[in-house]
Design a protein around this motif. Sequence first.
Motif, short mmCIF file in Angstrom:
data_model
loop_
_atom_site.label_atom_id
_atom_site.label_comp_id
_atom_site.label_asym_id
_atom_site.label_seq_id
_atom_site.Cartn_x
_atom_site.Cartn_y
_atom_site.Cartn_z
N ASN A 374 0.83 -1.21 0.00
CA ASN A 374 0.00 0.00 0.00
C ASN A 374 0.86 1.25 0.00
O ASN A 374 1.95 1.27 0.60
CB ASN A 374 -0.92 0.04 1.23
N VAL A 375 0.38 2.28 -0.66
CA VAL A 375 1.01 3.61 -0.62
C VAL A 375 -0.10 4.61 -0.41
O VAL A 375 -1.03 4.68 -1.21
CB VAL A 375 1.76 3.93 -1.94
N ASP A 376 -0.04 5.36 0.70
CA ASP A 376 -1.12 6.32 0.95
C ASP A 376 -0.77 7.68 0.34
O ASP A 376 0.35 7.92 -0.11
CB ASP A 376 -1.43 6.45 2.45
N ASP A 377 -1.76 8.57 0.33
CA ASP A 377 -1.59 9.88 -0.31
C ASP A 377 -0.49 10.71 0.34
O ASP A 377 0.20 11.48 -0.33
CB ASP A 377 -2.91 10.66 -0.28
N GLN A 378 -0.32 10.53 1.65
CA GLN A 378 0.72 11.30 2.36
C GLN A 378 2.11 10.88 1.88
O GLN A 378 3.00 11.72 1.70
CB GLN A 378 0.61 11.08 3.87
N GLU A 379 2.30 9.58 1.64
CA GLU A 379 3.59 9.10 1.12
C GLU A 379 3.88 9.69 -0.25
O GLU A 379 5.02 10.05 -0.55
CB GLU A 379 3.58 7.57 1.03
N VAL A 380 2.85 9.79 -1.08
CA VAL A 380 3.01 10.36 -2.42
C VAL A 380 3.43 11.82 -2.32
O VAL A 380 4.38 12.26 -2.97
CB VAL A 380 1.70 10.24 -3.23
N SER A 381 2.74 12.57 -1.47
CA SER A 381 3.06 13.99 -1.29
C SER A 381 4.48 14.17 -0.75
O SER A 381 5.21 15.06 -1.20
CB SER A 381 2.06 14.64 -0.33
N GLN A 382 4.87 13.33 0.20
CA GLN A 382 6.21 13.42 0.78
C GLN A 382 7.29 13.14 -0.28
O GLN A 382 8.33 13.81 -0.31
CB GLN A 382 6.36 12.44 1.94
N ALA A 383 7.03 12.16 -1.14
CA ALA A 383 8.00 11.81 -2.19
C ALA A 383 8.17 12.97 -3.18
O ALA A 383 9.29 13.32 -3.55
CB ALA A 383 7.54 10.56 -2.93
N ILE A 384 7.04 13.57 -3.57
CA ILE A 384 7.10 14.70 -4.51
C ILE A 384 7.79 15.89 -3.84
O ILE A 384 8.61 16.58 -4.46
CB ILE A 384 5.68 15.10 -4.98
N MET A 389 12.47 19.48 -3.44
CA MET A 389 13.52 20.10 -2.62
C MET A 389 14.91 19.80 -3.19
O MET A 389 15.77 20.67 -3.27
CB MET A 389 13.43 19.58 -1.18
N MET A 390 15.13 18.54 -3.59
CA MET A 390 16.43 18.12 -4.11
C MET A 390 16.77 18.82 -5.43
O MET A 390 17.94 19.01 -5.75
CB MET A 390 16.46 16.60 -4.31
N SER A 391 15.73 19.17 -6.20
CA SER A 391 15.97 19.82 -7.49
C SER A 391 15.86 21.34 -7.41
O SER A 391 15.88 22.03 -8.43
CB SER A 391 14.99 19.28 -8.54
N GLY A 392 15.70 21.85 -6.19
CA GLY A 392 15.65 23.30 -5.99
C GLY A 392 14.35 23.96 -6.41
O GLY A 392 14.30 25.16 -6.66
#
Length: 429
Positions: A374-384, A389-392
Amino acid sequence: MKVTVKKIDDANILVSGAVENSVIEANIDRLAREAGKQMKVDGFRQGKVPPHIVKKLHGDKLRQDAESEALKALMDMGIAEAGINAADIIGEPIFKKYDKKEDKIEVELELSLRPDVKAEGYEKAVPTFKKPTATAKEVDEKLKEIASQNAPFEKIKRKRAVKDGDMTLIDFEGFVDGVAFDGGKAEKFNLKIGSGQFIPGFEEQIIGMKYDEQKDVVVTFPKEYQSADLAGKEATFKVTLHEIQEQKEAELDDALAQKLLSDEKATLDTLKEKLKEQIVSEKTSKVYNEKLKPELIEALVKHFDFALPHNIVEQEIDAKINAKAREMKEEELKVYQENPEKVEALRDEVREEAENSVKATFIVDALAKKEAINVDDQEVSQAIYYEAMMSGQDPQQVIKYYQENNLLPAVKMGMIEDKLFGKLLGLDS
């Protein structure tokens, strides 16, 4: 209305039938009466507009809605006749025939069903591999690299000219056609030579400058520069050098570990262990993306055998054709636009790839359910958020873009896929 149903395969059925004009006219009469109860037309009391007036005002729309209702009824009859669950129907129907005659409309439409994937025996498709390791030499090289990146800069003791790798303290002001432009001026600015922080050609011209020297640095803004007013234009920067700093030799000790790990109890061995984990993770990610993932997808697609919903395959073909079209030059695109047979040939060319892609999607969905991934919506938002952040980039703006362009489901599917494959390959242990 009468319908006949033909099973094409386990994922597709063909519904054929005819919608008589009498059915459509009856629908028009009913829709006109219902609309008349809601409408307001000059000369009539609200809700008392006669059907013939409604037809006169909105005849085309009424007929369109009446035909849609009749087609929906015909499709429902076909679903009932086929004995299938409406919830199993996936995507939009494909109209194979829609022939308007004097007394009826002859219709053939293809309905697609979600495939029933039997999640069994897939363990055999998982490729074997040797998990990457990190050598002591690799850890030491990584340690020296990260220590060098974090070593402090100090003002040079004996004055000399600027060299590549120096940290400089400069004033600068930029001019285009002799006129200063916004954002082109700064004082006591720290610029590391070789960092690529400035416009191409700028930092190279600072090399060789001496203390308190003033110099005109001439560069050309890239054509794709973010400011349209400056893109592609030549600019002259008046630069004054105030100070040169050299990077000190990095100290490999516990203090470095404590600084990098933000832990007062950290030691150099702790840092080495973290770097070892990082190297292993990077190597594993590389072999996963370049070798294991493609091999696993190919093996799973080969292992499973089930019928695919035709409409979803056609959608995937459309997506691949559109992607190719975006990469075509105008002349090439025009050739395809003027030659429908070339478009069909291109569709045939990408069909197998599209089928495998659709098949893989249904396989991943079935196996994820079986493996309780399972992947919840919060995990998706955190990944994005993290990627932004990493790409500035501004994380909130990136998330908003994904939401507005309906890209979140694709991101979620990708994360589920990686979690599933990680589990199957034993990468999460």
